[in-house]
Write an enzyme that holds these catalytic residues in place. Sequence first.
Site, PDB file in Angstrom:
ATOM      1  N   HIS A   1     -29.824  30.566  94.926  1.00 50.38           N
ATOM      2  CA  HIS A   1     -30.403  29.450  94.174  1.00 50.38           C
ATOM      3  C   HIS A   1     -29.055  28.555  93.811  1.00 50.38           C
ATOM      4  O   HIS A   1     -29.621  27.653  93.019  1.00 50.38           O
ATOM      5  CB  HIS A   1     -31.245  29.644  93.076  1.00 50.38           C
ATOM      6  CG  HIS A   1     -32.352  30.423  93.585  1.00 50.38           C
ATOM      7  ND1 HIS A   1     -33.260  30.950  92.651  1.00 50.38           N
ATOM      8  CD2 HIS A   1     -33.042  30.422  94.632  1.00 50.38           C
ATOM      9  CE1 HIS A   1     -34.463  31.571  93.349  1.00 50.38           C
ATOM     10  NE2 HIS A   1     -34.464  31.021  94.580  1.00 50.38           N
TER      11      HIS A   1
ATOM     12  N   ASN B   1     -29.627  33.912  89.879  1.00 54.29           N
ATOM     13  CA  ASN B   1     -29.069  33.245  88.821  1.00 54.29           C
ATOM     14  C   ASN B   1     -28.001  32.266  89.280  1.00 54.29           C
ATOM     15  O   ASN B   1     -27.477  32.509  90.326  1.00 54.29           O
ATOM     16  CB  ASN B   1     -28.371  34.505  88.062  1.00 54.29           C
ATOM     17  CG  ASN B   1     -29.212  35.396  87.298  1.00 54.29           C
ATOM     18  OD1 ASN B   1     -30.535  35.189  87.446  1.00 54.29           O
ATOM     19  ND2 ASN B   1     -28.885  36.746  87.059  1.00 54.29           N
TER      20      ASN B   1
ATOM     21  N   TYR C   1     -28.105  20.545  82.966  1.00 52.49           N
ATOM     22  CA  TYR C   1     -27.158  21.509  83.781  1.00 52.49           C
ATOM     23  C   TYR C   1     -25.771  21.541  83.008  1.00 52.49           C
ATOM     24  O   TYR C   1     -25.097  22.624  82.984  1.00 52.49           O
ATOM     25  CB  TYR C   1     -27.091  21.120  85.232  1.00 52.49           C
ATOM     26  CG  TYR C   1     -28.564  21.738  85.868  1.00 52.49           C
ATOM     27  CD1 TYR C   1     -29.298  20.898  86.215  1.00 52.49           C
ATOM     28  CD2 TYR C   1     -28.420  23.049  86.046  1.00 52.49           C
ATOM     29  CE1 TYR C   1     -30.562  21.215  86.629  1.00 52.49           C
ATOM     30  CE2 TYR C   1     -29.643  23.357  86.770  1.00 52.49           C
ATOM     31  CZ  TYR C   1     -30.572  22.750  87.058  1.00 52.49           C
ATOM     32  OH  TYR C   1     -31.934  23.120  87.514  1.00 52.49           O
TER      33      TYR C   1
ATOM     34  N   CYS D   1     -18.041  11.872  94.862  1.00 53.76           N
ATOM     35  CA  CYS D   1     -17.555  13.027  95.542  1.00 53.76           C
ATOM     36  C   CYS D   1     -16.267  12.453  96.093  1.00 53.76           C
ATOM     37  O   CYS D   1     -15.942  11.312  96.565  1.00 53.76           O
ATOM     38  CB  CYS D   1     -18.631  12.916  96.766  1.00 53.76           C
ATOM     39  SG  CYS D   1     -17.994  13.598  98.410  1.00 53.76           S
TER      40      CYS D   1
ATOM     41  N   THR E   1     -35.864  40.325  87.094  1.00 55.27           N
ATOM     42  CA  THR E   1     -36.611  39.382  87.710  1.00 55.27           C
ATOM     43  C   THR E   1     -38.165  39.525  87.441  1.00 55.27           C
ATOM     44  O   THR E   1     -38.619  40.568  87.754  1.00 55.27           O
ATOM     45  CB  THR E   1     -36.115  38.983  89.129  1.00 55.27           C
ATOM     46  OG1 THR E   1     -37.067  37.709  89.477  1.00 55.27           O
ATOM     47  CG2 THR E   1     -36.438  40.108  89.961  1.00 55.27           C
TER      48      THR E   1
HETATM   49  C1  BV8 Z   1     -38.932  27.601  98.836  1.00 54.46           C
HETATM   50  C2  BV8 Z   1     -32.291  27.447  90.141  1.00 54.46           C
HETATM   51  C3  BV8 Z   1     -39.498  26.949 101.175  1.00 54.46           C
HETATM   52  C4  BV8 Z   1     -32.553  26.187  89.276  1.00 54.46           C
HETATM   53  C5  BV8 Z   1     -34.616  28.065  90.429  1.00 54.46           C
HETATM   54  C6  BV8 Z   1     -47.361  28.515  95.491  1.00 54.46           C
HETATM   55  C7  BV8 Z   1     -47.373  29.939  95.719  1.00 54.46           C
HETATM   56  C8  BV8 Z   1     -46.163  30.812  96.194  1.00 54.46           C
HETATM   57  C9  BV8 Z   1     -45.004  29.967  96.307  1.00 54.46           C
HETATM   58  C10 BV8 Z   1     -45.216  28.667  96.016  1.00 54.46           C
HETATM   59  C11 BV8 Z   1     -46.214  27.851  95.690  1.00 54.46           C
HETATM   60  N1  BV8 Z   1     -45.905  26.350  95.401  1.00 54.46           N
HETATM   61  C12 BV8 Z   1     -44.585  26.374  95.624  1.00 54.46           C
HETATM   62  C13 BV8 Z   1     -44.165  27.322  96.164  1.00 54.46           C
HETATM   63  C14 BV8 Z   1     -42.844  28.015  96.223  1.00 54.46           C
HETATM   64  C15 BV8 Z   1     -41.896  27.935  95.166  1.00 54.46           C
HETATM   65  C16 BV8 Z   1     -42.278  29.136  94.135  1.00 54.46           C
HETATM   66  O1  BV8 Z   1     -42.433  30.022  94.349  1.00 54.46           O
HETATM   67  N2  BV8 Z   1     -42.989  28.593  92.906  1.00 54.46           N
HETATM   68  C17 BV8 Z   1     -43.439  29.311  92.146  1.00 54.46           C
HETATM   69  C18 BV8 Z   1     -43.323  28.827  90.526  1.00 54.46           C
HETATM   70  C19 BV8 Z   1     -44.993  29.614  92.542  1.00 54.46           C
HETATM   71  N3  BV8 Z   1     -40.518  28.299  95.498  1.00 54.46           N
HETATM   72  C20 BV8 Z   1     -39.541  27.403  96.114  1.00 54.46           C
HETATM   73  O2  BV8 Z   1     -39.770  26.124  95.880  1.00 54.46           O
HETATM   74  C21 BV8 Z   1     -38.374  27.826  96.563  1.00 54.46           C
HETATM   75  N4  BV8 Z   1     -38.236  27.164  97.849  1.00 54.46           N
HETATM   76  O3  BV8 Z   1     -40.146  28.105  98.735  1.00 54.46           O
HETATM   77  O4  BV8 Z   1     -38.713  26.867 100.005  1.00 54.46           O
HETATM   78  C22 BV8 Z   1     -38.869  28.113 101.732  1.00 54.46           C
HETATM   79  C23 BV8 Z   1     -39.345  29.429 101.795  1.00 54.46           C
HETATM   80  C24 BV8 Z   1     -38.704  30.604 102.309  1.00 54.46           C
HETATM   81  C25 BV8 Z   1     -37.666  30.210 103.329  1.00 54.46           C
HETATM   82  C26 BV8 Z   1     -37.027  28.786 103.423  1.00 54.46           C
HETATM   83  C27 BV8 Z   1     -37.793  27.803 102.912  1.00 54.46           C
HETATM   84  C28 BV8 Z   1     -37.175  27.576  95.713  1.00 54.46           C
HETATM   85  C29 BV8 Z   1     -37.292  28.235  94.459  1.00 54.46           C
HETATM   86  C30 BV8 Z   1     -35.905  28.222  93.670  1.00 54.46           C
HETATM   87  C31 BV8 Z   1     -36.279  27.416  92.347  1.00 54.46           C
HETATM   88  N5  BV8 Z   1     -34.882  27.398  91.498  1.00 54.46           N
HETATM   89  N6  BV8 Z   1     -33.351  28.496  89.926  1.00 54.46           N
HETATM   90  C32 BV8 Z   1     -32.146  26.720  88.257  1.00 54.46           C
HETATM   91  O5  BV8 Z   1     -31.596  27.885  87.801  1.00 54.46           O
HETATM   92  O6  BV8 Z   1     -31.993  25.681  87.139  1.00 54.46           O
HETATM   93  S1  BV8 Z   1     -35.815  29.270  90.019  1.00 54.46           S
HETATM   94  C33 BV8 Z   1     -35.650  30.205  88.647  1.00 54.46           C
HETATM   95  O7  BV8 Z   1     -36.632  30.744  88.202  1.00 54.46           O
HETATM   96  C34 BV8 Z   1     -34.744  31.370  88.901  1.00 54.46           C
HETATM   97  O8  BV8 Z   1     -33.707  31.012  89.751  1.00 54.46           O
HETATM   98  C35 BV8 Z   1     -35.252  32.623  89.287  1.00 54.46           C
HETATM   99  O9  BV8 Z   1     -35.673  32.533  90.850  1.00 54.46           O
HETATM  100  C36 BV8 Z   1     -36.863  32.228  88.928  1.00 54.46           C
HETATM  101  C37 BV8 Z   1     -37.439  33.213  88.115  1.00 54.46           C
HETATM  102  O10 BV8 Z   1     -36.808  33.518  87.222  1.00 54.46           O
HETATM  103  P1  BV8 Z   1     -36.331  35.094  87.166  1.00 54.46           P
HETATM  104  O11 BV8 Z   1     -34.861  35.115  87.487  1.00 54.46           O
HETATM  105  O12 BV8 Z   1     -37.206  35.821  87.523  1.00 54.46           O
HETATM  106  O13 BV8 Z   1     -36.327  34.781  85.497  1.00 54.46           O
HETATM  107  P2  BV8 Z   1     -37.657  35.250  84.624  1.00 54.46           P
HETATM  108  O14 BV8 Z   1     -37.244  34.483  83.159  1.00 54.46           O
HETATM  109  O15 BV8 Z   1     -38.719  34.415  85.173  1.00 54.46           O
HETATM  110  O16 BV8 Z   1     -37.912  36.326  84.488  1.00 54.46           O
HETATM  111  C38 BV8 Z   1     -37.062  37.356  83.565  1.00 54.46           C
HETATM  112  C39 BV8 Z   1     -37.318  38.886  83.893  1.00 54.46           C
HETATM  113  O17 BV8 Z   1     -36.216  39.649  83.383  1.00 54.46           O
HETATM  114  C40 BV8 Z   1     -38.858  39.219  83.147  1.00 54.46           C
HETATM  115  O18 BV8 Z   1     -39.427  39.719  83.901  1.00 54.46           O
HETATM  116  C41 BV8 Z   1     -38.108  40.158  81.899  1.00 54.46           C
HETATM  117  O19 BV8 Z   1     -38.989  40.829  81.580  1.00 54.46           O
HETATM  118  C42 BV8 Z   1     -36.945  40.635  82.379  1.00 54.46           C
HETATM  119  N7  BV8 Z   1     -35.880  40.867  81.325  1.00 54.46           N
HETATM  120  C43 BV8 Z   1     -35.715  40.104  80.102  1.00 54.46           C
HETATM  121  N8  BV8 Z   1     -34.825  40.638  79.410  1.00 54.46           N
HETATM  122  C44 BV8 Z   1     -34.242  41.689  80.136  1.00 54.46           C
HETATM  123  C45 BV8 Z   1     -35.064  41.927  81.388  1.00 54.46           C
HETATM  124  N9  BV8 Z   1     -34.960  42.827  82.402  1.00 54.46           N
HETATM  125  C46 BV8 Z   1     -34.071  43.788  82.030  1.00 54.46           C
HETATM  126  N10 BV8 Z   1     -33.226  43.824  80.976  1.00 54.46           N
HETATM  127  C47 BV8 Z   1     -33.373  42.820  79.991  1.00 54.46           C
HETATM  128  N11 BV8 Z   1     -32.569  42.840  78.835  1.00 54.46           N
HETATM  129 ZN    ZN Z   2     -19.844  12.933  99.642  1.00 57.41          ZN
END
Ligand code: BV8
Ligand code: ZN
Length: 229
Positions: A105, A88, A52, A132, A172
């Site tokens: 996030h 993001n 990070y 902290c 996304t």
């Molecule tokens: C939660 C921060 C409970 C850190 C991130 C099984 C099935 C379903 C779900 C789950 C499962 N097992 C576990 C889960 C839940 C899990 C999840 O979804 N896992 C996935 C992998 C299956 N989720 C969690 O754990 C979340 N918490 O569920 O808690 C809850 C639920 C509801 C309510 C309360 C509690 C927490 C997830 C957060 C993780 N942290 N980031 C850091 O950044 O270091 S995730 C990280 O990846 C991003 O923040 C983002 O959210 C995610 C996906 O990234 P994107 O932003 O979509 O980027 P990506 O590269 O994937 O895509 C880019 C897109 O842009 C592409 O489509 C591309 O074509 C396009 N693009 C590229 N260039 C361009 C463009 N578009 C336009 N113009 C361009 N030039």
């Molecule tokens: Zn503290």
Amino acid sequence: MKVVVLTGAGISAESGVPTFRDADGLWEGHRVEDVATPEGFLADPELVLRFYDERRAALAHVGPNPAHVGLAALERVLGDDLMLVTQNIDDLHERAGSHRVVHMHGELLSSLCVRCGRRTPFQGDMLGAPPCGSCGKGDLRPDVVWFGEIPYHMDEIVDALVECDLFVSIGTSGAVYPAAGFVQQARAYGARTLELNLVASEGTHFFHEARHGRAGDLVPRWVDELVNP
Ligand code: BV8
Ligand code: ZN
């Protein structure tokens, strides 16, 4: 007209910020589960802090692109009728002039105390940083939501999804929940839904309309269409 916009890594791609998926699951050489999970942090805090720190340092070398600027212009027209939710952790929306940005996030430029939970604006390297400033004892961790952790501002976001007339997802892949499910919630409550993405996302079939291309081209054109119908 109430609008909810959700942005992902794709909106920052043209600014030079690497996306997650384009790295083919390897994120700057790391497996996501090693650097973006509490278990990964526990197993190797130094690796995670360094990961990070590198991304925070990289912010100095990137700037907002026309997509970020377009959304800031939209906020000036819609005011509180716009909710901008981003997955993001960069500050490009803010640097483009957006004032109300919901970072579901977390943020690179914020620290979280593992002991007292205090969140504080943070610059520079966290590796080796003092404990902290509030409780004086806890170590700092990146203030980002890792896999398995609960996203920030969910109540506020769900309220906005219920109320909105238009939901627009920008840059996304629709791979990570709960963000990937927002389109279904908005649609269930009667909103029109639009996807602006380079290619069809995993959830593209949930949208009434999808436009594929670069955000830097699509977003300013869409904002102009909305503001000057
Ligand atoms: C939660 C921060 C409970 C850190 C991130 C099984 C099935 C379903 C779900 C789950 C499962 N097992 C576990 C889960 C839940 C899990 C999840 O979804 N896992 C996935 C992998 C299956 N989720 C969690 O754990 C979340 N918490 O569920 O808690 C809850 C639920 C509801 C309510 C309360 C509690 C927490 C997830 C957060 C993780 N942290 N980031 C850091 O950044 O270091 S995730 C990280 O990846 C991003 O923040 C983002 O959210 C995610 C996906 O990234 P994107 O932003 O979509 O980027 P990506 O590269 O994937 O895509 C880019 C897109 O842009 C592409 O489509 C591309 O074509 C396009 N693009 C590229 N260039 C361009 C463009 N578009 C336009 N113009 C361009 N030039
Ligand atoms: Zn503290």
